[in-house]
Motif scaffolding. Structure first.
Motif, PDB file in Angstrom:
ATOM      1  N   THR A  98       0.863  -1.149   0.002  1.00 40.57           N
ATOM      2  CA  THR A  98      -0.096  -0.104   0.036  1.00 40.57           C
ATOM      3  C   THR A  98       0.860   1.274  -0.012  1.00 40.57           C
ATOM      4  O   THR A  98       0.439   2.348  -0.645  1.00 40.57           O
ATOM      5  N   SER A  99       1.786   1.238   0.700  1.00 45.04           N
ATOM      6  CA  SER A  99       3.025   2.523   0.791  1.00 45.04           C
ATOM      7  C   SER A  99       3.626   2.798  -0.630  1.00 45.04           C
ATOM      8  O   SER A  99       3.386   3.699  -1.097  1.00 45.04           O
ATOM      9  N   ILE A 100       3.944   1.663  -1.198  1.00 44.30           N
ATOM     10  CA  ILE A 100       4.637   1.895  -2.497  1.00 44.30           C
ATOM     11  C   ILE A 100       3.596   2.344  -3.534  1.00 44.30           C
ATOM     12  O   ILE A 100       3.729   3.170  -4.275  1.00 44.30           O
ATOM     13  N   GLY A 101       2.438   1.599  -3.420  1.00 41.20           N
ATOM     14  CA  GLY A 101       1.250   2.083  -4.407  1.00 41.20           C
ATOM     15  C   GLY A 101       0.806   3.491  -4.096  1.00 41.20           C
ATOM     16  O   GLY A 101       0.318   4.057  -5.045  1.00 41.20           O
ATOM     17  N   LEU A 102       0.655   3.969  -2.899  1.00 41.04           N
ATOM     18  CA  LEU A 102       0.489   5.280  -2.661  1.00 41.04           C
ATOM     19  C   LEU A 102       1.344   6.311  -3.394  1.00 41.04           C
ATOM     20  O   LEU A 102       1.084   7.315  -3.976  1.00 41.04           O
ATOM     21  N   LEU A 103       2.786   6.117  -3.503  1.00 43.37           N
ATOM     22  CA  LEU A 103       3.895   6.817  -4.269  1.00 43.37           C
ATOM     23  C   LEU A 103       3.671   6.779  -5.424  1.00 43.37           C
ATOM     24  O   LEU A 103       3.562   7.605  -6.091  1.00 43.37           O
ATOM     25  N   TRP A 104       3.158   5.525  -6.055  1.00 45.36           N
ATOM     26  CA  TRP A 104       3.125   5.411  -7.499  1.00 45.36           C
ATOM     27  C   TRP A 104       1.776   6.055  -7.993  1.00 45.36           C
ATOM     28  O   TRP A 104       1.897   6.734  -8.979  1.00 45.36           O
ATOM     29  N   LEU A 105       0.578   6.204  -7.260  1.00 53.49           N
ATOM     30  CA  LEU A 105      -0.503   6.997  -7.405  1.00 53.49           C
ATOM     31  C   LEU A 105      -0.321   8.422  -7.785  1.00 53.49           C
ATOM     32  O   LEU A 105      -0.941   9.112  -8.339  1.00 53.49           O
ATOM     33  N   ARG A 106       0.517   8.684  -6.566  1.00 52.64           N
ATOM     34  CA  ARG A 106       0.859  10.142  -6.514  1.00 52.64           C
ATOM     35  C   ARG A 106       1.402  10.534  -7.895  1.00 52.64           C
ATOM     36  O   ARG A 106       1.283  11.711  -8.426  1.00 52.64           O
ATOM     37  N   TYR A 107       2.205   9.769  -8.534  1.00 51.09           N
ATOM     38  CA  TYR A 107       3.052  10.031  -9.733  1.00 51.09           C
ATOM     39  C   TYR A 107       2.020   9.850 -10.875  1.00 51.09           C
ATOM     40  O   TYR A 107       2.169  10.587 -11.846  1.00 51.09           O
TER      41      TYR A 107
END
Length: 793
Positions: free
Chosen positions: A440-449
């Protein structure tokens, strides 16, 4: 590239040389993604803003106000975590200083994790928690994220730990001999009663858990004041030889510390477990009033409350109870605290009984929330008997989800040895949780991008998210470091990690067998079908669609006019299609990145030159190449995409407009929608067309009532295309021998309703004059949003 597996061998045939037959759909079920010219050639990269981002209301209604939401969060936190875990952690790490340090570090990490949950929960305000977030972020491989969450929720979504604490404190109060059978029986009895209450008396269960929640908060506050009384007034404690170590002396604060990485990891897992309820509200968002605002305020309030109470509770224990007694007490540290402060009667009877009730309250809120998560998993079709488990009948409560939660909880209570069951449960729950935390944490950063357009009422601090990721990786490795002082005769020190990895591997294997191997062996594919139960619950049914190239259609003989030599007579606004000579720099169309870098810009310029538009946004393209052996390609897992031999329009009017906010930032989309919007398909042969040419029906020959909306159900979004009812009045056209230096512009949508052509049905057809050994058609189609922001009349 290969062609679509949903396409058949040529469907058209007629005796006359100048006539062909057009296939119109007689499909009763929604087509799948590959049925449409509009759809991308692979599942959508992220979920749809029109679906997952919008709140969804439960059939039970929104019954959870701010106070109930706060109790759902804080009551999950204040359970065995505050009354039992401090003693277990001190026993593991050996010193007060290290124990308090881990509680502080754990609070920081939990705050970082809560920030991630808050951003996701406010962005995707739906019940299901991590299930919703991971499905939205990782839609590919198809069903993988959903399956992993489902396996973790079913196998590890239990409330056994607080059932055990309840049983231990009841035995302590009544000085009953803590036999293994009696402790486990009482724990199972508590879980059974709570399951029945939540499954039969829905509103009564909420009221009871609210009442027990406030009792727990009051009990902790009372305990803190009691500790202050002991520290300040130093009342004489009769018949007590051992005195607590004064917190004023820091010399021996770190004495006996165990700095082993594995020991620290298991202790942190217990701290994380103690704070686990802070994201409990994310699982029941469909039942929360004003979900986004409530989630933000409740979660932050609960975080501050929990950190404050945990710190004070630990200080209270260390101020009153000697360290050695705490180490020997294990989970009964709060019972010793009350006994030393209030004596053997009130302190050993009444107050520990209140702790037992608080543990029961914790079981109630965890059962309440996890039953909803199980129901969401069943609604998505990932559990056997999904229709039964998704229903809220017969008591208007999620009884199916409660049963799914009840079974593994009972097994975890009954099977492990009583002496180690509590610590083992906390550790085995915590280990796989770190994997999902990383995802979820990596996914959050990916969605920000990738998706900066999404509305984020709450945004997590990026350094906090990165810190959480790094610590999670450290915790995943830590259990495999041997402890400094292994416990003789106990479980292997990395047992919980091995079990956690085993559960994750089981989930991956289950996904592989269920979604890949069995469908390939059985000659079918899994397809999602929307349905609604009798109680109004919307569910998704995963059906087995046979892998066949035969699609239900009705064939109609029609006249198709060759426009060669008359191309200039047909225009986008007048007829809905237009042939334009255009030589492309891109020739081969084999490199996806090169297509986007070279062919997209020249296509944008072509559309601007032809239409006069000021802004073009290309949202996808499809290359159609059909291998000689379609079945062999299918066996190799190749996605076939060939000519579509069914009359259709790529989008309905509403689906066309919804693409604007889906692809563009909200503010820009809102402004562009005020002007004229078109969707145009730029269709170009890669080689000269000798077979399966493309035919178009003149727009004004097709009436509105002849268009049939067909829903398209994706894993994370919903689209819609038009099928077309046959009419002899339809006027069909094509151009023979179309070459790569020509394009056919097909208008799929136009927002103007002033008499200009708005949409054009189209289809591939089989020319009866074409020899069967001619090479298959190869083509590329690029779909673009075409904007005229100045045209607002």
């Amino acid at each position: 590239m290969t062609a679509s597996r949903d396409e058949e061998s040529p469907l058209l045939g007629a005796d006359a040389a100048d006539r062909a037959s057009i296939r119109t759909p007689s499909i009763l079920k929604p087509p799948t993604e590959s049925d449409e010219e509009d759809g991308p050639s692979s599942p959508p990269e992220f979920g749809n803003i029109e679906d997952d981002v919008l709140p969804e209301e439960s059939v039970l209604g929104r019954n959870i106000d701010w106070k109930s939401a706060y109790i759902i969060a804080i009551s999950r936190v204040i359970g065995s975590g505050i009354f039992a875990v401090p003693g277990v952690i001190l026993t593991s790490v050996g010193s007060i200083g290290l124990s308090l340090s881990l509680w502080v570090l754990g609070a920081v990490v939990v705050a970082c994790g809560l920030a991630v949950s808050l951003e996701y929960g406010c962005m995707l305000p739906r019940s299901g928690g991590d299930k919703v977030y991971l499905e939205f972020t990782y839609p590919w491989p198809r069903y993988f994220a959903s399956t992993m969450v489902a396996v973790q929720a079913v196998l590890l979504g239990f409330t056994a730990s607080n059932c055990i604490i309840f049983s231990q404190y009841v035995h302590f109060v009544f000085e009953a001999e803590p036999r293994d059978f009696s402790k486990k029986s009482l724990a199972v009895g508590l879980l059974t009663v709570i399951t029945i209450i939540h499954g039969v008396w829905y509103r009564a269960g909420i009221r009871i858990q609210n009442f027990l929640g406030w009792i727990k908060v009051g009990l902790v506050v009372f305990m803190v004041f009691a500790a202050l009384y002991v520290v300040i007034f130093r009342p004489e404690q009769k018949d007590i030889e051992d005195k607590p170590v004064g917190l004023k002396s820091w010399e021996g604060l770190w004495e006996g510390s165990d700095w082993n990485l594995g020991t620290l990891a298991t202790s942190l897992f217990k701290v994380f477990y103690s704070y686990a309820g802070l994201s409990n509200l994310n699982n029941v968002m469909n039942e929360v009033k004003d979900p986004v605002r409530t989630l933000r305020s409740v979660s932050l309030t609960a975080l501050v409350t929990a950190c404050f109470l945990y710190l004070l509770a630990n200080l209270a224990y260390f101020a009153v109870v000697p360290i050695e007694d705490i180490k020997r007490s294990g989970q009964l540290v709060s019972a010793l605290f009350f006994e030393r402060v209030f004596g053997p009667n009130v302190g050993k009877r009444f107050l520990p009984l209140a702790v037992a009730l608080s543990a029961a309250g914790n079981v109630m809120v965890v059962t309440f929330a996890l039953a909803r998560l199980n129901q969401e998993i069943a609604r998505a079709g990932f559990l056997p008997f999904s229709r039964l488990l998704s229903s809220s009948k017969p008591f208007n409560a999620p009884l199916g989800g409660l049963i799914v939660h009840y079974i593994p909880s009972v097994l975890v209570i009954v099977l492990p040895p009583s002496s180690e069951v509590y610590s083992f449960i906390l550790e085995v729950e915590g280990y796989p949780g770190q994997v999902f935390a990383v995802a979820t944490s990596i996914g959050l950063l990916w969605l920000r991008y990738k998706r900066p357009d999404l509305k984020r009422p709450f945004k997590a601090w990026i350094p906090a998210v990165v810190f959480r990721i790094l610590l999670c990786f450290a915790l995943l490795a830590a259990p495999f470091f041997p402890p400094s002082h292994p416990k003789p005769g106990g479980l292997f020190y990395a047992t919980y990690a091995i079990v956690g990895v085993g559960i994750l591997l089981f989930g991956a294997l289950y996904w592989l067998v269920w979604t890949v191997i069995l469908p390939r062996l059985g000659g079918y594919s899994l397809e999602e079908k929307a349905d609604v139960l009798d109680d109004g619950t919307a569910i998704t049914v995963l059906t087995h669609r046979p892998e066949t190239y035969e699609r239900p259609t009705i064939s109609h003989p029609v006249h198709i006019t060759d426009v060669r030599g008359r191309e200039s007579e047909f225009t986008l606004d007048g007829n809905g299609f237009q042939y334009v000579p255009h030589v492309a720099q891109e020739k081969d169309f084999v490199d996806e990145e090169h297509i986007k870098a070279v062919y997209y810009p020249e296509t944008e310029q072509l559309l601007k030159d032809v239409t006069g538009a000021s802004k073009i946004f290309i949202f996808d393209h499809t290359i159609r190449r059909q291998p000689a052996d379609k079945r062999a390609a299918a066996d190799r897992g190749v996605a076939l995409r060939g000519p579509v031999n069914r009359v259709h329009i790529d989008q309905t009017y509403s689906a066309a407009l919804s693409r604007v906010p889906h692809h563009l930032p909200a503010e820009e989309a809102s402004e562009l929608l005020k002007g004229r919007v078109q969707i145009i398909n730029v269709w170009r042969p890669i080689k000269t067309v000798l077979r399966d040419p493309l035919a178009v029906a003149e727009a004004n020959s097709v009436k509105e009532e002849e268009l049939v909306p067909i829903p398209l159900i994706y894993p994370n979004r919903r689209g819609e295309t038009f099928a077309v009812r046959h009419s002899p009045a339809h006027r069909w056209y094509y151009k023979s021998g179309l070459t790569p230096s020509e394009v056919l512009l097909i208008k799929c949508f136009d927002s103007k309703t002033d008499g200009r052509a708005r949409r054009v049905p189209h289809t591939a057809f089989s020319d009866p004059r074409a020899a069967p050994d001619l090479p298959s058609r190869e083509s590329i189609e690029v779909r673009a949003l075409v904007f005229h922001p100045e045209d607002r009349d």
